[in-house]
Scaffold this active site. Structure first.
Site, PDB file in Angstrom:
ATOM      1  N   GLU A  90       0.864  -1.199   0.000  1.00 23.97           N
ATOM      2  CA  GLU A  90       0.000   0.000   0.000  1.00 23.97           C
ATOM      3  C   GLU A  90       0.902   1.251   0.000  1.00 23.97           C
ATOM      4  OE1 GLU A  90      -1.578   0.685   3.971  1.00 23.97           O
ATOM      5  OE2 GLU A  90      -3.363   1.696   3.196  1.00 23.97           O
ATOM      6  N   LYS A 118      -9.519   2.098  -1.771  1.00 24.47           N
ATOM      7  CA  LYS A 118      -9.715   1.539  -0.417  1.00 24.47           C
ATOM      8  C   LYS A 118     -11.039   1.993   0.196  1.00 24.47           C
ATOM      9  CE  LYS A 118      -7.057   1.208   3.943  1.00 24.47           C
ATOM     10  NZ  LYS A 118      -5.789   1.660   4.576  1.00 24.47           N
ATOM     11  N   CYS A 168      -4.918  -3.013   3.055  1.00 25.31           N
ATOM     12  CA  CYS A 168      -4.617  -2.960   4.481  1.00 25.31           C
ATOM     13  C   CYS A 168      -5.798  -3.195   5.421  1.00 25.31           C
ATOM     14  CB  CYS A 168      -3.913  -1.644   4.818  1.00 25.31           C
ATOM     15  SG  CYS A 168      -3.125  -1.740   6.437  1.00 25.31           S
TER      16      CYS A 168
HETATM   17  N1  CDT Z   1      -2.863   1.338   6.593  1.00 27.12           N
HETATM   18  C1  CDT Z   1      -3.783   0.812   7.411  1.00 27.12           C
HETATM   19  O1  CDT Z   1      -4.957   0.633   7.037  1.00 27.12           O
HETATM   20  N2  CDT Z   1      -3.380   0.488   8.656  1.00 27.12           N
HETATM   21  C2  CDT Z   1      -4.290   0.022   9.660  1.00 27.12           C
HETATM   22  C3  CDT Z   1      -3.904   0.557  11.009  1.00 27.12           C
HETATM   23  C4  CDT Z   1      -5.073   0.612  11.880  1.00 27.12           C
HETATM   24  S1  CDT Z   1      -4.767   1.445  13.380  1.00 27.12           S
HETATM   25  C5  CDT Z   1      -5.443   2.996  13.157  1.00 27.12           C
HETATM   26  C6  CDT Z   1      -4.353  -1.508   9.721  1.00 27.12           C
HETATM   27  O2  CDT Z   1      -5.459  -2.025   9.860  1.00 27.12           O
HETATM   28  O3  CDT Z   1      -3.327  -2.175   9.677  1.00 27.12           O
END
Ligand code: CDT
Length: 312
Positions: free
Chosen positions: A47, A129, A174
């Site tokens: 990502e 996303k 993600c």
């Molecule tokens: N990039 C991304 O979506 N990261 C999230 C972090 C969540 S904590 C606010 C993840 O789910 O890994």
């Protein structure tokens, strides 16, 4: 004849704020070559792969954010070397980036986007996303920010599956991996292979959580999603200490049986690969996970209600 596709998860170590898109592109090209050298024909990159994970910073000047982190064209002059090399090697890839577009009404829109690029360099698919984590307001007491809700809007393209390199391929990004419904929609559309790039902080912004537990969640979600949807899954991290904040690695490839078949060991640039038998997914979809025969959607209505009543 079985359908085999050798796939690589091409993990990136940290990209600092001082690094340029061209620096990142050079590393991506190196990873692509490394993947090709071990026989991979499809490479999954992370990502937001061309810049630091900028949503950790509150930045006031939108024009500065746009200039430093958003892509108005993909490929651009700076990112083109990756596309050129992939075409030269005849390797397909998926990659994430911050996308800025002007829509048909002249409105500027910004998305956290992933694209699927064919071995001939053509963009074959795009996903924006949908599950944006974090917050839109500044959190003065937090060790770092997670401002995806400030910088991006919710994706408007839905969850889609493309016929790509002789497979049915879907993309997630993600935080989508924490929502089983997202993966299920792709599986219902026939996905045999799902790609997912991520940037996951080693520390939980909202409450104290040991890092091993965060990694456990990451692994257990990947294995459950692949198994329960009879789908190959490739998840690729950008990780390591970026701008002073760590994100974990553990990029992996999971078989439709739920078994982890390849995994990275470092938090640096690293390739993990596996020769994936796509028919393994198709076979499981005809037996244990034959959705048409075994699902009971008439009992799942609550899943799509905006606010579920959870009382008994
Ligand atoms: N990039 C991304 O979506 N990261 C999230 C972090 C969540 S904590 C606010 C993840 O789910 O890994």
């Amino acid at each position: 004849m079985t359908r085999k596709l050798k796939i690589a998860a091409a993990q990136l170590g940290p990209i600092q704020r001082s690094d340029t898109r061209s620096d990142a592109t050079r590393r991506l090209v190196e990873l692509l070559r490394e993947a090709h050298a071990v026989g991979a024909r499809f490479v999954v990159f992370p990502e937001l792969a061309f810049t630091t994970f900028f949503p950790r910073w509150w930045l006031d000047a939108q024009d500065e954010v746009d200039r430093l982190y958003f892509e108005e064209a993909m490929p651009s002059a700076e990112t083109m070397p990756l596309f050129d090399e992939a075409r030269r090697l005849s390797v397909g890839f998926s990659i994430g980036y911050a996308e800025k577009v002007v829509d048909a009404n002249g409105e500027i829109r910004r998305f956290n986007t992933s694209i699927l690029v064919s071995p001939d360099g053509r963009i074959a698919g795009k996903y924006r996303k949908i599950h944006l984590p974090g917050h839109a307001e500044y959190k003065p007491d937090a060790p770092f920010q997670h401002l995806e809700k400030k910088y991006f809007e919710v994706g408007d393209l839905g969850f889609r599956v493309w016929q790509y390199m002789n497979a049915a391929v879907g993309m997630l990004i993600c935080n989508d991996r924490r929502w089983p419904e997202a993966f299920r929609v792709l599986a219902l559309k026939g996905a045999e292979l799902v790609t997912l790039g991520y940037n996951t902080p080693a520390e939980n912004l909202h409450y104290a959580e040991p890092e091993p537990l965060r990694v456990h969640h990451h692994l257990i979600m990947a294995q459950a999603m692949a198994y329960q949807n009879a789908t190959w899954l490739v998840e690729t991290a950008k990780c390591g200490r970026e701008d002073g904040f760590r994100m974990f690695g553990h990029s992996l490839i999971v078989a439709p049986t739920g078994e982890i078949v390849a995994k990275t060991l470092t938090e640096e640039d690293e390739v993990a690969s596996f020769d994936c038998d796509l028919d393994m997914a198709a076979n499981l979809k005809r037996t244990m996970f034959d959705f048409a025969r075994h699902r009971r959607p008439e009992h799942y209505g609550l899943l799509v209600q905006p606010s579920a009543n959870t009382s008994p």
